[in-house]
Write an enzyme that holds these catalytic residues in place. Structure first.
Site, PDB file in Angstrom:
ATOM      1  N   TYR A 166     -42.436  -2.348  19.969  1.00  0.00           N
ATOM      2  CA  TYR A 166     -42.523  -1.488  18.778  1.00  0.00           C
ATOM      3  C   TYR A 166     -43.656  -0.472  18.865  1.00  0.00           C
ATOM      4  CZ  TYR A 166     -39.332  -4.628  16.349  1.00  0.00           C
ATOM      5  OH  TYR A 166     -38.250  -5.357  15.970  1.00  0.00           O
ATOM      6  N   TYR A 194     -32.877  -8.197   7.995  1.00  0.00           N
ATOM      7  CA  TYR A 194     -33.288  -8.108   9.398  1.00  0.00           C
ATOM      8  C   TYR A 194     -33.092  -9.486  10.033  1.00  0.00           C
ATOM      9  CZ  TYR A 194     -36.082  -7.856  13.605  1.00  0.00           C
ATOM     10  OH  TYR A 194     -36.492  -7.927  14.910  1.00  0.00           O
ATOM     11  N   ASP A 244     -31.342 -17.254   7.108  1.00  0.00           N
ATOM     12  CA  ASP A 244     -32.284 -16.887   8.161  1.00  0.00           C
ATOM     13  C   ASP A 244     -33.698 -17.139   7.619  1.00  0.00           C
ATOM     14  OD1 ASP A 244     -33.924 -15.735   9.988  1.00  0.00           O
ATOM     15  OD2 ASP A 244     -32.793 -13.861  10.186  1.00  0.00           O
ATOM     16  N   LYS A 258     -40.352 -18.532  13.813  1.00  0.00           N
ATOM     17  CA  LYS A 258     -41.750 -18.063  13.745  1.00  0.00           C
ATOM     18  C   LYS A 258     -42.842 -19.111  13.474  1.00  0.00           C
ATOM     19  CE  LYS A 258     -41.038 -13.173  13.075  1.00  0.00           C
ATOM     20  NZ  LYS A 258     -39.780 -12.648  12.526  1.00  0.00           N
TER      21      LYS A 258
HETATM   22  C1  LIG Z   1     -38.641 -12.025  13.297  1.00  0.00           C
HETATM   23  C2  LIG Z   1     -37.339 -12.355  12.710  1.00  0.00           C
HETATM   24  C3  LIG Z   1     -36.227 -12.625  13.512  1.00  0.00           C
HETATM   25  C4  LIG Z   1     -36.278 -12.496  15.013  1.00  0.00           C
HETATM   26  O1  LIG Z   1     -37.147 -13.398  15.590  1.00  0.00           O
HETATM   27  P1  LIG Z   1     -37.708 -13.115  17.071  1.00  0.00           P
HETATM   28  O2  LIG Z   1     -38.404 -14.367  17.440  1.00  0.00           O
HETATM   29  O3  LIG Z   1     -38.628 -11.943  16.951  1.00  0.00           O
HETATM   30  O4  LIG Z   1     -36.524 -12.835  17.922  1.00  0.00           O
HETATM   31  C5  LIG Z   1     -35.057 -12.987  12.902  1.00  0.00           C
HETATM   32  N1  LIG Z   1     -34.969 -13.080  11.566  1.00  0.00           N
HETATM   33  C6  LIG Z   1     -35.999 -12.827  10.754  1.00  0.00           C
HETATM   34  C7  LIG Z   1     -35.834 -12.981   9.288  1.00  0.00           C
HETATM   35  C8  LIG Z   1     -37.226 -12.443  11.291  1.00  0.00           C
HETATM   36  O5  LIG Z   1     -38.246 -12.150  10.491  1.00  0.00           O
END
Ligand SMILES: *Cc1c(COP(=O)(O)O)cnc(C)c1O
Length: 446
Positions: free
Chosen positions: A16, A146, A252, A281
């Site tokens: 980025y 996202y 997600d 994460k």
């Molecule tokens: C960061 C993120 C992803 C992608 O995760 P990566 O480990 O960066 O591939 C997917 N969904 C959400 C909601 C995110 O914040």
């Protein structure tokens, strides 16, 4: 220029990042980190106000997690996860099932947030294929959602700045307007709305449900889309619609999981039972990459058959269920218990929110929104009309640069300045961060 930075700019290509910007603003060389602070090669400290891209939970260099990793290192680092298994992966799967909604009974490991989402998409798609609903092959997502940076997950994301050039590569998906209260798609006010923004989703599911496999959403907090926080009621209604129209609900929780919103998982604010949940994460408190996709027994059973029936789920990643990462995740989950993290966060969050209200009076701050230890300030050119800054103004970037001078990492999302605080933050640290940020934004020139 420091010789290491010179080498960095010779060999590395950062994510980025417009690398041309680095000539003027080179990356900062970090030597060590402890608690919520990063220290550079000159000993300068930076508050990790965005949890090192939303993944640090308990602070850097945490003794319990260090110990868990070291212990696993004595046995082995990584082994293949097909035909073989190991205790860290077994214990972690059991633990994840224990702390997520009760209907989720199976864990599929992969190694980052994007792959956790890809796994859910492929499982949902193949579930319908395996169970004779061949037409249920499309996905629905929100226009500010996202879900990752792979081509598949980008097809379901709406962050235009990231997506624009790749659009021709995406698969077709249905998009529904987001519950973005500050810029309500229905023109309502937050105080008097009746979640009218669910209507377009309802209409879409009603008319197209025969072709829809799943609806994917970030529960309560649409993070990369601009830290958009929406009422639990929207999620409840969406979950109800998915049940009604026989559509999978994929949550997600990659950004929201592990205490960020003051509950272990954001979906627990709305008490919904999804068909899939994706986590990554915060899972290892930012130590090592690992992710998991959890699903129900019902979905699992649609794949469970004699080999000849060809119902197997053919998906996997080399580093699936990496043992050191599993050990780190177990260590991090242990810290939640040992340090009573969620209780502490629930005590600190109301104070955090009260202090954030002070930002509302600033002329550049159009909206202040918060949930748990996450908060966003949406900077606008005109407070009355909510006119946004042009992306060329790079107003967020100005805040970022000023922040660094003050020892704060206020990495923005466009015009949105946000806090994504490690859960271990102390009240005095919080006070300092908020006071500095307030002054900084107050003194900002348009
Ligand atoms: C960061 C993120 C992803 C992608 O995760 P990566 O480990 O960066 O591939 C997917 N969904 C959400 C909601 C995110 O914040």
């Amino acid at each position: 220029m420091n010789k290491w930075i010179k080498k960095d700019l010779t060999y590395n290509w950062h994510p980025y990042t417009q690398m041309k910007d680095c000539a003027k603003s080179p990356p900062i060389l970090i030597k060590r980190a402890k608690g919520i602070k990063l220290y550079d090669d000159k000993g300068r400290a930076y508050c990790d106000t965005i949890s090192s891209w939303w993944c640090n939970v308990h602070g850097h260099n945490h003794p319990t997690i260090n110990k868990a990793i070291n212990k696993q290192l004595k046995d082995f680092g990584h082994i293949l996860f097909a035909g073989f298994t190991h205790k860290p992966a077994i214990k972690l799967a059991e633990k994840l099932i224990e702390i997520t909604p009760p209907n989720l009974k199976r864990v599929f490991f992969s190694d980052n947030g994007s792959t956790a989402v890809e796994v859910a998409l492929k499982m949902s798609y193949q579930y319908w294929q395996n169970s004779g609903h061949k037409d249920k092959n499309k996905f629905v997502s929100l226009d500010y959602g996202y879900h990752g940076d792979t081509i598949g997950t980008m097809s379901l994301s709406g962050v235009d700045l990231f997506n624009r050039v790749f659009k021709p590569l995406f698969f077709k998906a249905y998009k529904s307007p987001s519950p973005y209260c500050y810029r309500c798609p229905q023109g309502k006010e937050k105080s008097s709305c009746a979640i009218e923004c669910i209507k377009p989703l309802e209409k879409l599911l009603k008319t197209k449900h025969k072709t829809i496999a799943a609806f994917i959403i970030e529960p309560l907090l649409m993070a990369a889309g601009g830290m958009i926080i929406y009422p639990p009621q929207y999620l409840k209604l969406a979950a109800r619609l998915c049940k009604k129209y026989n559509i999978h609900l994929i949550l997600d929780e990659v950004a929201t999981g592990f205490g960020r919103t003051a509950k272990m998982f954001a979906c627990q604010h709305a008490k919904v039972e999804p068909d899939f949940i994706c986590v990554s994460k915060g899972i290892t408190s930012g130590y090592l990459p690992i992710s998991a996709t959890l699903t129900t027994n019902k979905i699992y059973r649609a794949f469970y058959a004699d080999y000849q029936k060809q119902k197997t789920f053919y998906h996997g990643h080399t580093y699936t269920a990496n043992a050191i990462a599993c050990a780190a995740a177990l260590g991090s989950i242990e810290v939640f218990r040992k340090e009573d993290t969620l209780n502490k966060v629930n005590k600190l969050a109301p104070y955090f929110h009260k202090r954030l209200e002070e930002f509302r009076k600033l002329p550049l701050v159009g909206d202040v929104r918060y949930l748990g230890m996450v908060a966003a300030l949406e900077l606008v050119k005109n407070k009355k009309t909510k006119k946004p800054f042009d992306f060329k103004d790079r107003i967020g970037q100005k805040v970022y640069k000023q922040g660094l001078k003050q020892g704060l990492i206020l990495r923005p999302l466009g015009n949105i300045v946000y806090f994504y605080l490690p859960l271990c933050i102390k009240r005095t640290e919080l006070d300092q961060i908020l006071a500095k940020t307030l002054t900084l934004i107050k003194n900002l020139k348009k």
